[in-house]
Structures are given as structure tokens and as C-alpha cells.
Design a protein around this motif. Structure first.
Motif: not given
Length: 470
Positions: A408-414, A451-461
């Protein structure tokens, strides 16, 4: 020296350009560039049986990859046969060369007799013309070689750029074969290496010959031929060989492979230049420096007299320093090329550049960087051990919560970081427990940057799909 500095590299295309020849090329190139001179590429291909076009192509490609630009060439010795024969004809006329009709069997017999007497095996000069000497009758059907009439008395002395003064007695040298037999009667056969290189250096006005010290024994012969031709001598510098970590001659198991295999292995050409230059040369305690600094410092001094030792760990360290300093956008095409070798399609775009920027501080090569980045461009397969260790029944509820929040969140590191923090609070977990589990599922490994930095660079889906796969 008042002449313009001219150096050369003259590899034989009987094999690929290896580290020792690459270092010689580098020293010759840097010396010429330091003095504003010329650097020439020459292909010494008179060994027709072993020379290949594949090796020629690889030599030129390796020089291009290392960015050792040459001002003239490539020149091919087999295209200069008429010139060599012209010089040989003039030497035969001047009496500094002569025909020798010894058969291979006679030469073997000669050497065996010398060994039996305890003498050094050498040509005995039986066909060498001398005043008052009666030569044997010319045998029928035996094509002659042509030998250089080496001086008998005196010494050959030169002040080596690396080793200092070297003196070798002419009595240690026999009459060198400068042309092989010809199957065509009356024609000069293919000239030999030690002769061709002299004519090439003379015609190309080479002022400095920097090469491996396995050529030291060739040098007095070449000097005598140059003197016979009335030529000005170049300055010679013979660099010691590169040894493996065990002190033995560098072999394939140490890294004595084609230079281009280092490109495939993920090394940067600037790093290879930096590391190779430190094998047998130094500038104080400097370890990492630019090509421009190398050229400004390389004046022919500080060349080591002792053998250099190959150190793969040191090369990796140097390459890692260059990778860290390389802009992310410049690393992206190198990683994309590594992917292509693995059958993975990836564009060298801004996304790949950002991925490179996240992982490059951990990597010694672009192969390692591609290993890290691959999670974004190909499926991952976590090991059974990692799954059992980290994706436990105790953490699975938290993984489900995290997946729901991230959906449900915006796909950003923060925003990702906030969702992780909320999940930890809701399940009273410490970060490593949740982070390791999420990394194993999404990245295929338990250790990554935050983890946040790594996930941010993935396609969200894609990230969500992997995160829910437990």
C-alpha cells in the motif's frame, strides 16, 4: 639523446598477448609518451608454422582494451621479406655473411663431438670464409643457410637501462643463422628472428628497446649485426620476468593467460595498467595512480633489477579501488556485458547504474558486481539451508505483515523503511530476524546492503511476489 624517442612492442603471434608482453608494451608505451616520442606495434610472424591470424587479432584487441595506442603499425615481418633479403644480399657482398652447407645431421654430429670433449656446443665455422682457408666442396642438393660472420675477438658491451653495464665476449658467440634454407635454388630462405628484429629496429629508427631479460643473450648478436650494418645502436633495457606467488615462472595456474581473459574476468583496463606498472617499477610508495601520472613519472628510472611477483589479491584490491571510483553510469555497460555472457538481457540504463552504485563498494571485479546485481534481472533460488535458517515459522507472520504494508505504500526508500519499522514494532522483532528472512526470499541471500535500499531498486510487483513466496 638527440634523436626523437621511438619504442616498440613486437609480439609473436604464436600465442595470445600474455601478462609479461603486456607489461613490456606498457613500459615501452609509457616511456615513449613521457618523452613525447612514438610507440610502434610490430608483429613478428616469421614462424610461419606456429603463427595464426587468431593470435594477431587477439594481440591487437588486447592492446586496444588496455588503451595502449600505437603511433605506427601494425607492421608484419612477413610483408618485409624483400627488405630482409636485400640486406642479406648486401651483407653477402660485404663478407659479413656467408653460405653454410652443413646438413642437420652434420650439425648434430658436430655438437655431440663437442659435448664428448666437454666443450660448449656451437657451430665450428667450417664454412666461414677466412683468408687462405680452403672451404669444403659445395655439396650437391643441399640448400644452404646464411650465417652472420660474428667477430671473433673483443667484447660486446652495452649499458642496460635496467641492469647497468653488461659485457659478453665475442668468443662466446658463434655464427648465427640469419636465413633458413630455401626450397628454391638460388633464393634466400625465410630470415630468422634475430636478423629480422635488427633490420626492423634499424628501419623503424627505434631508439630504445625495452623487453624481457630472456632476450639478454640475443642482444650481443643483434648489436654485432647492427654494427656490421653501420647502424646507430638503440638503448637496451631488459626487465626481469614476472614470477608466480610461489617464486616459480608465471604459469596459467597463476594468471599467465590471455590479457583479454582479464576483461572477461571483470577487471578494468585502467586498473590492469596500474597494477602491471607496479610489477618491476615504482614511484615511491604510490600504489593507485592515473595513466596521466604514470606517463609523467615514467622516465626509465626506478625499473627493478629483481623479478616481480604476481599477486592476484593485490590486483583485486587495486581493481576494487578503481571500481569504487568509477561513475555508476560507466559501470552499467560493463555489468550488462557480464550479464550477456550469462545469457541475461539487461539495458545499461539508469536503473542498472543505480544498482551498480548500491553494490560497487563490495566488489573487486565487475563479475562480482554482476553477481550482486543479478537478483534484479533474473530469478533467485534461495538455498535450502538459508530458507531453513532464516524463513522460520516464527518470522512468517511478520513477513506477511510486511508484504501487506509494502503493498500500500509509495515505492521509495523512506516509505519502505517506515513499513519495515512498523512491522518490527507490531511483532516485537529485531531488525536482523526480519531483514534476513526478507533478503533470502527477495534477493536469494541473507546478506545485502540495508533492506530498504535493496528493495527500492526492485520492481514493486516482483519484490512483492518474492516476499510472499513462503
Amino acid at each position: 639523446m638527440t634523436r626523437k624517442i621511438r619504442t616498440r612492442i613486437a609480439p609473436s603471434p604464436t600465442g595470445f598477448l600474455h601478462l609479461g608482453t603486456a607489461r613490456t608494451a606498457l613500459f615501452s608505451w609509457a616511456f615513449a609518451r613521457h618523452f613525447g616520442g612514438d610507440f610502434i606495434l610490430r608483429i613478428e610472424d616469421t614462424d610461419e608454422a606456429r603463427s595464426t591470424q587468431e593470435a594477431v587479432d587477439q594481440i591487437i584487441a588486447a592492446m586496444k582494451w588496455l588503451d595502449l595506442g600505437y603511433d605506427e603499425g601494425p607492421f608484419y615481418q612477413m610483408q618485409r621479406l624483400d627488405r630482409y633479403r636485400e640486406v642479406i644480399a648486401s651483407m653477402l657482398e660485404a663478407g659479413t655473411a656467408y653460405h653454410c652447407y652443413c646438413t642437420p645431421a652434420e650439425l648434430d654430429e658436430m655438437r655431440e663431438a663437442q659435448r664428448a670433449r666437454g666443450d660448449k656446443p656451437r657451430y665450428d665455422g667450417r664454412w666461414r670464409p677466412e683468408p687462405g682457408k680452403v672451404l669444403p666442396p659445395v655439396p650437391e642438393g643441399v640448400p644452404p643457410v646464411i650465417r652472420f660472420r660474428n667477430p671473433i675477438d673483443g667484447d660486446v658491451t652495452w649499458d642496460d637501462l635496467v641492469k647497468g653495464p653488461i659485457t659478453i665476449s665475442n668468443r662466446e658467440l658463434d655464427d648465427l643463422v640469419i636465413a633458413r634454407p630455401s626450397s628454391v635454388p638460388g633464393q634466400v630462405g625465410t630470415p630468422t628472428y634475430n636478423f629480422c628484429v635488427v633490420v626492423d629496429d634499424l628501419d623503424m629508427q627505434i631508439t630504445h628497446v625495452i623487453r624481457g631479460d630472456d632476450h639478454v643473450n640475443n642482444t650481443p648478436r643483434q648489436i654485432n649485426i647492427l654494427r656490421a650494418l653501420g647502424a646507430e645502436l638503440p638503448v637496451y633495457g631488459h626487465t626481469p620476468m614476472i614470477l608466480g606467488p610461489d617464486g616459480e615462472k608465471l604459469s596459467k595456474r597463476h594468471g599467465a593467460v590471455s590479457v583479454l581473459q582479464y576483461e572477461e574476468g571483470g577487471y578494468l583496463p585502467a586498473a590492469m595498467i596500474n597494477y602491471l606498472s607496479r610489477l618491476g617499477w615504482s614511484h615511491g610508495d604510490d600504489e593507485v595512480y592515473s595513466r596521466e601520472q604514470l606517463v609523467s613519472w615514467f622516465d626509465g628510472t626506478h625499473l627493478a633489477k629483481s623479478a616481480a611477483q604476481w599477486d592476484a589479491a593485490k590486483l583485486n584490491w587495486v581493481n576494487g579501488q578503481y571500481i569504487k571510483a568509477t561513475p555508476d553510469a560507466d559501470l552499467a555497460p560493463l555489468v550488462a556485458a557480464q550479464f550477456a555472457r550469462r545469457g541475461i538481457a539487461a539495458k545499461a540504463d539508469d536503473h542498472l547504474a543505480r544498482v551498480c552504485g548500491l553494490f560497487k563498494d563490495r566488489c573487486a571485479t565487475t563479475v562480482e558486481l554482476a553477481d550482486w546485481a543479478q537478483m534484479y534481472f533474473a530469478d533467485v533460488s534461495p538455498s535450502a539451508e538459508d530458507l531453513a535458517t532464516h524463513v522460520t515459522d516464527a518470522v512468517k507472520p511478520a513477513l506477511a505483515t510486511l508484504a501487506d504494508k509494502l503493498a500500500t505504500v509509495e515505492w521509495s526508500k523512506a516509505a519502505i523503511a517506515a513499513a519495515i519499522k512498523e512491522t518490527l514494532a507490531a511483532h516485537s522483532l529485531k531488525m536482523p530476524v526480519l531483514a534476513h528472512a526478507a533478503r533470502v526470499l527477495v534477493c536469494g541471500r541473507a546478506q545485502t546492503p540495508s533492506l530498504d535500499a535493496v528493495l527500492e531498486l526492485f520492481d514493486k510487483e516482483s519484490a512483492m511476489k518474492r516476499l510472499r513466496a513462503f
